[in-house]
Structures are given as C-alpha cells and as structure tokens.
Scaffold this motif. Structure first.
Motif, PDB file in Angstrom:
ATOM      1  N   LEU A   1       0.826  -1.199   0.000  1.00 46.49           N
ATOM      2  CA  LEU A   1       0.000   0.000   0.000  1.00 46.49           C
ATOM      3  C   LEU A   1       0.866   1.256   0.000  1.00 46.49           C
ATOM      4  O   LEU A   1       2.028   1.227   0.428  1.00 46.49           O
ATOM      5  CB  LEU A   1      -0.914   0.013   1.231  1.00 46.49           C
ATOM      6  CG  LEU A   1      -2.104  -0.938   1.235  1.00 46.49           C
ATOM      7  CD1 LEU A   1      -2.840  -0.842   2.568  1.00 46.49           C
ATOM      8  CD2 LEU A   1      -3.051  -0.656   0.080  1.00 46.49           C
ATOM      9  N   PRO A   2       0.316   2.371  -0.478  1.00 45.57           N
ATOM     10  CA  PRO A   2       1.030   3.654  -0.334  1.00 45.57           C
ATOM     11  C   PRO A   2       1.324   3.927   1.140  1.00 45.57           C
ATOM     12  O   PRO A   2       0.607   3.468   2.028  1.00 45.57           O
ATOM     13  CB  PRO A   2       0.029   4.665  -0.908  1.00 45.57           C
ATOM     14  CG  PRO A   2      -0.827   3.868  -1.823  1.00 45.57           C
ATOM     15  CD  PRO A   2      -0.933   2.505  -1.220  1.00 45.57           C
ATOM     16  N   LYS A   3       2.372   4.673   1.400  1.00 47.27           N
ATOM     17  CA  LYS A   3       2.853   4.863   2.769  1.00 47.27           C
ATOM     18  C   LYS A   3       1.785   5.346   3.751  1.00 47.27           C
ATOM     19  O   LYS A   3       1.710   4.833   4.875  1.00 47.27           O
ATOM     20  CB  LYS A   3       4.046   5.818   2.769  1.00 47.27           C
ATOM     21  CG  LYS A   3       5.329   5.176   2.247  1.00 47.27           C
ATOM     22  CD  LYS A   3       6.514   6.101   2.443  1.00 47.27           C
ATOM     23  CE  LYS A   3       7.808   5.411   1.991  1.00 47.27           C
ATOM     24  NZ  LYS A   3       8.994   6.287   2.172  1.00 47.27           N
TER      25      LYS A   3
ATOM     26  N   TRP B   1       0.775   2.990   6.804  1.00 51.03           N
ATOM     27  CA  TRP B   1       0.969   3.439   8.181  1.00 51.03           C
ATOM     28  C   TRP B   1      -0.283   3.194   9.008  1.00 51.03           C
ATOM     29  O   TRP B   1      -0.194   2.784  10.171  1.00 51.03           O
ATOM     30  CB  TRP B   1       1.314   4.927   8.192  1.00 51.03           C
ATOM     31  CG  TRP B   1       1.579   5.445   9.573  1.00 51.03           C
ATOM     32  CD1 TRP B   1       2.773   5.443  10.230  1.00 51.03           C
ATOM     33  CD2 TRP B   1       0.619   6.023  10.475  1.00 51.03           C
ATOM     34  NE1 TRP B   1       2.633   5.982  11.492  1.00 51.03           N
ATOM     35  CE2 TRP B   1       1.314   6.350  11.675  1.00 51.03           C
ATOM     36  CE3 TRP B   1      -0.737   6.303  10.380  1.00 51.03           C
ATOM     37  CZ2 TRP B   1       0.672   6.930  12.757  1.00 51.03           C
ATOM     38  CZ3 TRP B   1      -1.375   6.874  11.468  1.00 51.03           C
ATOM     39  CH2 TRP B   1      -0.682   7.187  12.642  1.00 51.03           C
ATOM     40  N   ILE B   2      -1.455   3.424   8.425  1.00 43.64           N
ATOM     41  CA  ILE B   2      -2.717   3.194   9.142  1.00 43.64           C
ATOM     42  C   ILE B   2      -2.863   1.712   9.497  1.00 43.64           C
ATOM     43  O   ILE B   2      -3.234   1.350  10.621  1.00 43.64           O
ATOM     44  CB  ILE B   2      -3.909   3.681   8.302  1.00 43.64           C
ATOM     45  CG1 ILE B   2      -3.862   5.210   8.149  1.00 43.64           C
ATOM     46  CG2 ILE B   2      -5.229   3.245   8.938  1.00 43.64           C
ATOM     47  CD1 ILE B   2      -4.915   5.755   7.210  1.00 43.64           C
ATOM     48  N   VAL B   3      -2.587   0.846   8.522  1.00 41.06           N
ATOM     49  CA  VAL B   3      -2.688  -0.595   8.765  1.00 41.06           C
ATOM     50  C   VAL B   3      -1.700  -1.025   9.847  1.00 41.06           C
ATOM     51  O   VAL B   3      -2.034  -1.788  10.757  1.00 41.06           O
ATOM     52  CB  VAL B   3      -2.442  -1.383   7.464  1.00 41.06           C
ATOM     53  CG1 VAL B   3      -2.419  -2.883   7.754  1.00 41.06           C
ATOM     54  CG2 VAL B   3      -3.513  -1.064   6.435  1.00 41.06           C
ATOM     55  N   ARG B   4      -0.475  -0.516   9.773  1.00 43.16           N
ATOM     56  CA  ARG B   4       0.536  -0.861  10.764  1.00 43.16           C
ATOM     57  C   ARG B   4       0.142  -0.348  12.151  1.00 43.16           C
ATOM     58  O   ARG B   4       0.309  -1.054  13.149  1.00 43.16           O
ATOM     59  CB  ARG B   4       1.897  -0.287  10.361  1.00 43.16           C
ATOM     60  CG  ARG B   4       3.019  -0.685  11.317  1.00 43.16           C
ATOM     61  CD  ARG B   4       4.313   0.063  10.946  1.00 43.16           C
ATOM     62  NE  ARG B   4       4.804  -0.374   9.677  1.00 43.16           N
ATOM     63  CZ  ARG B   4       5.599  -1.433   9.508  1.00 43.16           C
ATOM     64  NH1 ARG B   4       5.958  -2.152  10.559  1.00 43.16           N
ATOM     65  NH2 ARG B   4       6.040  -1.765   8.321  1.00 43.16           N
ATOM     66  N   TRP B   5      -0.390   0.873  12.213  1.00 39.99           N
ATOM     67  CA  TRP B   5      -0.792   1.428  13.502  1.00 39.99           C
ATOM     68  C   TRP B   5      -1.910   0.596  14.123  1.00 39.99           C
ATOM     69  O   TRP B   5      -1.873   0.290  15.318  1.00 39.99           O
ATOM     70  CB  TRP B   5      -1.270   2.876  13.328  1.00 39.99           C
ATOM     71  CG  TRP B   5      -1.689   3.504  14.623  1.00 39.99           C
ATOM     72  CD1 TRP B   5      -0.907   4.177  15.508  1.00 39.99           C
ATOM     73  CD2 TRP B   5      -3.013   3.490  15.189  1.00 39.99           C
ATOM     74  NE1 TRP B   5      -1.646   4.588  16.594  1.00 39.99           N
ATOM     75  CE2 TRP B   5      -2.938   4.178  16.429  1.00 39.99           C
ATOM     76  CE3 TRP B   5      -4.240   2.973  14.767  1.00 39.99           C
ATOM     77  CZ2 TRP B   5      -4.054   4.345  17.236  1.00 39.99           C
ATOM     78  CZ3 TRP B   5      -5.349   3.140  15.587  1.00 39.99           C
ATOM     79  CH2 TRP B   5      -5.256   3.819  16.801  1.00 39.99           C
ATOM     80  N   ALA B   6      -2.907   0.223  13.311  1.00 35.45           N
ATOM     81  CA  ALA B   6      -4.016  -0.588  13.821  1.00 35.45           C
ATOM     82  C   ALA B   6      -3.511  -1.945  14.304  1.00 35.45           C
ATOM     83  O   ALA B   6      -3.932  -2.450  15.357  1.00 35.45           O
ATOM     84  CB  ALA B   6      -5.073  -0.770  12.742  1.00 35.45           C
ATOM     85  N   SER B   7      -2.588  -2.529  13.546  1.00 38.98           N
ATOM     86  CA  SER B   7      -2.017  -3.824  13.932  1.00 38.98           C
ATOM     87  C   SER B   7      -1.257  -3.711  15.249  1.00 38.98           C
ATOM     88  O   SER B   7      -1.405  -4.556  16.147  1.00 38.98           O
ATOM     89  CB  SER B   7      -1.096  -4.330  12.822  1.00 38.98           C
ATOM     90  OG  SER B   7      -0.486  -5.547  13.185  1.00 38.98           O
TER      91      SER B   7
END
Length: 235
Positions: free
Chosen positions: A67-69, A73-79
């Motif tokens: 995904l675009p950064k 970042w949103i996916v990583r933060w939620a994870s």
C-alpha cells in the motif's frame, strides 16, 4: 449441569475436600467433562482462531508492504494497537459491544484477529528475507504482481516462518483460559470454577487440564518441527 454436579447431588455424602491428595475415582468421574470442554471450546477456538490468524496475518503483512505509505501506516498502527492491547480487554470490550453475538464467536474472532497481528510481523520478516534477486527475476520474466506473490515470494517466505507461526498457534491454545472473562466455560474454567468451586478439590481437575494441554501441544510442536525440516529439504 456437569455429570460431576449430578453425582454430587445424587450422592449421600458430598465429595470430601480433605481426602487424599489424589482420588482416582474422582479423577475418572470428571475426565469426560474435561474432555468435552476441551473439544467444544478450547480446541474449536484454537483451530478456528489459528486459521483466521494465519490468513489475516498474511493479508496484513502484504498490505503493509504494497500500500502507499499513508495507508500502510494506518494498517501498521491498527495492527500495533491490537497487538499491544491485552487480549482479555479485547474480549470484554467486544463482548459488551456486540451483544447480539454469542460468546464463543466473540472469542474466536478476538483470538484470530489478535494473533493475526503477531503472525503479520512473522510474515513480514519472512517476505523481507526473500533475496532481492528473486524479485528482479520476476520482473525480468514479466510476471504480474499477483503471480509474483503467489508463485515466488509467499512460498519462499513460508519456509522460514513456519516455526514461529506454529509457536503462536500453541500460544493461542494456552491462552484460551482467558475466555472465562466472557463467560465461556472452557477446560481450565471448568476445572477451577465449576469442579473446584463445587467440590473444593482442585488437584485432580487442574492436573488433568495441564495434562490435556501437554498432550495436545507437544505433538503439535513435533509436527511443526518435522514440517520445518521437510520444507527446508524441499528447498
């Protein structure tokens, strides 16, 4: 009502908590209930949760990498948020937030999603370990991204991630007692809450629960080790 409670009601005298340290007759009486709780709740949550975690974890890892950064970042933060929050808190919040779902379903979803965040990190490390030359070769062969991931990247990444994925599956299995927080009477809750609380005899119930955990997790660890060696040999 468990068979133990029925036996206690029908008996002329209640189970004596001050008896011997280990009572084989009592142990055999409670064994069917322990095994039933294991099959109905502990095993179901572990197997189903592991399948959800393995699939969802791979999806999360791929999304973070493609995904675009800003979206990655949103996916990583939620994870990270899910991974760093205690699973018992997640169970309680979702249980009271989704009252129309039964407790077992809530447990399966929470365990699956929670452990998916751990497995995502394992997948990501495995994907990053794929040599750069493999990526360049797929580009030279004009392979599309889907085929690149399916035929080249994921198979190689899995070889190095199987042991860690298996360890998380075993960890999930041992974390199932947290289901007590939402009223699911799995094996340990049955041993300590119903059996121990009714008879005041904990030695037999807790020991049987531990032995069942060992009997299920140890062969699983051996199978994972053999699978790892087979994948390494195939490579």
């Amino acid at each position: 009502m468990t068979s133990l409670n029925i036996l206690a009601q029908e008996a002329d005298e209640p189970v004596d908590p001050g008896g011997p340290w280990w009572d084989w007759a009592f142990a055999w009486d409670i064994l069917p209930d322990m095994l039933l709780a294991f099959l109905q709740y502990t095993l179901v949550v572990t197997v189903t949760g592991t399948i959800i975690a393995a699939v969802l974890g791979l999806i999360i890892a791929i999304l973070i990498m493609v995904l675009p950064k800003p979206l990655a970042w949103i996916v990583r933060w939620a994870s990270n948020f899910i991974r760093m929050t205690p699973i018992v808190v997640q169970l309680i919040l979702l249980f009271w937030g989704f009252l129309w779902l039964d407790a077992l379903t809530i447990g399966i979803v929470v365990f699956g999603v929670h452990y998916a965040t751990y497995m995502a990190e394992v997948y990501r490390a495995g994907i990053e370990s794929v040599p750069q030359g493999q990526w360049e070769a797929t580009t030279a062969l004009s392979m599309n991204p889907v085929r690149t991931w399916r035929k080249v990247v994921i198979p190689q990444a899995l070889r190095s991630t199987i042991p860690s994925l298996g360890n998380y599956a075993i960890s999930m299995f041992k974390d199932t007692p947290f289901l007590y927080a939402i009223g699911v009477t799995e094996m340990v809750t049955l041993a300590v809450g119903e059996i121990g609380g009714t008879t005041f005899r904990y030695n037999e119930a807790v020991t049987i629960a531990g032995l069942i955990f060992l009997a299920a997790s140890y062969p699983t660890a051996i199978l994972i080790n053999r699978l790892e060696k087979r994948l390494a040999y195939a490579h």
